[in-house]
Design a protein around this motif. Structure first.
Motif, mmCIF file in Angstrom:
data_model
loop_
_atom_site.group_PDB
_atom_site.id
_atom_site.type_symbol
_atom_site.label_atom_id
_atom_site.label_comp_id
_atom_site.label_asym_id
_atom_site.label_seq_id
_atom_site.Cartn_x
_atom_site.Cartn_y
_atom_site.Cartn_z
ATOM 1 N N UNK A 123 0.833 -1.204 0.000
ATOM 2 C CA UNK A 123 0.000 0.000 0.000
ATOM 3 C C UNK A 123 0.865 1.251 0.000
ATOM 4 N N UNK A 124 1.893 1.264 0.847
ATOM 5 C CA UNK A 124 2.770 2.428 0.945
ATOM 6 C C UNK A 124 3.548 2.650 -0.345
ATOM 7 N N UNK A 125 3.974 1.558 -0.989
ATOM 8 C CA UNK A 125 4.747 1.694 -2.224
ATOM 9 C C UNK A 125 3.932 2.422 -3.291
ATOM 10 N N UNK A 126 2.632 2.102 -3.370
ATOM 11 C CA UNK A 126 1.775 2.780 -4.342
ATOM 12 C C UNK A 126 1.693 4.269 -4.052
ATOM 13 N N UNK A 127 1.522 4.610 -2.763
ATOM 14 C CA UNK A 127 1.434 6.024 -2.397
ATOM 15 C C UNK A 127 2.762 6.745 -2.626
ATOM 16 N N UNK A 128 3.864 6.081 -2.314
ATOM 17 C CA UNK A 128 5.190 6.691 -2.483
ATOM 18 C C UNK A 128 5.487 6.928 -3.962
ATOM 19 N N UNK A 129 5.198 5.927 -4.811
ATOM 20 C CA UNK A 129 5.427 6.101 -6.248
ATOM 21 C C UNK A 129 4.574 7.239 -6.805
ATOM 22 N N UNK A 130 3.347 7.328 -6.337
ATOM 23 C CA UNK A 130 2.491 8.416 -6.795
ATOM 24 C C UNK A 130 3.041 9.775 -6.411
ATOM 25 N N UNK A 131 3.545 9.895 -5.171
ATOM 26 C CA UNK A 131 4.092 11.171 -4.713
ATOM 27 C C UNK A 131 5.360 11.537 -5.477
ATOM 28 N N UNK A 132 6.200 10.545 -5.759
ATOM 29 C CA UNK A 132 7.429 10.806 -6.506
ATOM 30 C C UNK A 132 7.106 11.202 -7.940
ATOM 31 N N UNK A 133 6.104 10.565 -8.527
ATOM 32 C CA UNK A 133 5.678 10.945 -9.869
ATOM 33 C C UNK A 133 5.180 12.387 -9.892
ATOM 34 N N UNK A 134 4.408 12.775 -8.886
ATOM 35 C CA UNK A 134 3.946 14.165 -8.806
ATOM 36 C C UNK A 134 5.131 15.120 -8.693
ATOM 37 N N UNK A 135 6.123 14.732 -7.903
ATOM 38 C CA UNK A 135 7.318 15.562 -7.750
ATOM 39 C C UNK A 135 8.049 15.694 -9.084
#
Length: 280
Positions: A67-79
């Motif tokens: 679950x966290x990996x999905x959220x982290x990848x999404x945040x990095x993509x936004x960055x």
């Protein structure tokens, strides 16, 4: 007491999953330009990890790390989407080159050659070609957000709306059709350089031209692609041609019409036939 226990449990989840952030950042850094800050990506990933710990629901049966990996990848993509993919020096040099090209065009009454631009700014042909290459790659990367399209697939549920996804697919469809309708040599340059990732020297040898000429052709093709998409999807962004009555503008209008016709045909095409069949 229960609040303290919950806090300790979240802290434990965060601490145990920090390697997830480290792994994703390291994986991402291998695919982006060197001037992208590792610290910025790590900060975005850690902030997402903390938010994930607060919204995690163990009863759903999904492991926290996944679950966290999905959220982290999404945040990095936004960055990544907010990053200028070309360094400041590249952007500054590109502005200087554009200004010089415009000035020479006004003096000569035609588009200047790369050699003429190089002489005017005191750069070599290779330096201009490399700078143009950096800008071109930055344009493509800024659209993709990253070189690995799987990042888009792992965005959290609070991602694009169905309307936004439909618009994105329509834009991609137009892009495929616009590439297919490019003049043959420009299409070869775009396909070989961006899709097949062939070195510019190989493309130049295949076409029997210099590398600087390939750079010019690539820039010309990118302008045509941008204008074709704007013509169909957002006409307010389409800049008028400098010589509306000239032959160059007539060729541009014919290209726009060809893209529109191809798109209309693709809309009527049976579902099982893909856009790539048109370019086979």
């Amino acid at each position: 007491m229960r609040e303290n226990a919950d806090t300790e449990e979240r802290d434990a989840l965060i601490t145990s999953s920090i390697p997830v952030v480290t792994h994703i950042v390291r994986e991402t850094m291998g695919r982006v330009p060197s001037h992208v800050s590792r610290d910025d990506l790590t900060s975005a990933g850690l902030a997402a990890l903390v938010q994930a710990s607060k919204s995690f629901d163990a009863s759903r049966g999904v492991p926290f790390a996944r679950y966290a990996a999905t959220r982290v990848r999404g945040a990095i993509l936004d960055e990544l989407r907010g990053i200028d993919w070309a360094s400041r020096s590249v952007r500054r040099r590109a502005r200087d080159l554009d200004a010089t090209r415009a000035q020479l065009a006004g003096i000569l009454g035609r588009s200047p050659s790369t050699a003429e631009v190089a002489q005017a700014v005191g750069m070599t042909l290779d330096e201009i070609a490399r700078n143009d290459e950096d800008i071109a790659r930055a344009q493509v990367l800024s659209l993709q957000g990253a070189q690995d399209a799987s990042l888009d697939d792992l965005l959290p549920s609070a991602g694009p709306t169905p309307e936004q996804l439909l618009e994105h697919r329509e834009r991609l469809a137009y892009l495929v059709e616009a590439v297919a309708e490019l003049p043959e040599r420009l299409r070869i340059v775009i396909s070989d350089y961006f899709l097949e990732e062939r070195p510019m020297a190989e493309i130049a040898a295949e076409l029997g031209v210099t590398e600087s000429r390939v750079s010019q052709m690539r820039a010309e093709a990118l302008v045509l692609l941008r204008d074709a998409l704007n013509h169909e999807l957002d006409p307010t962004l389409l800049k008028p041609h400098a010589r509306p009555q000239g032959s160059a503008n007539r060729r541009r209008e014919a290209y726009f019409a060809a893209v529109a016709t191809r798109h209309a045909a693709s809309v009527r095409r049976p579902v099982g036939v893909t856009a790539l069949d048109e370019t086979a």
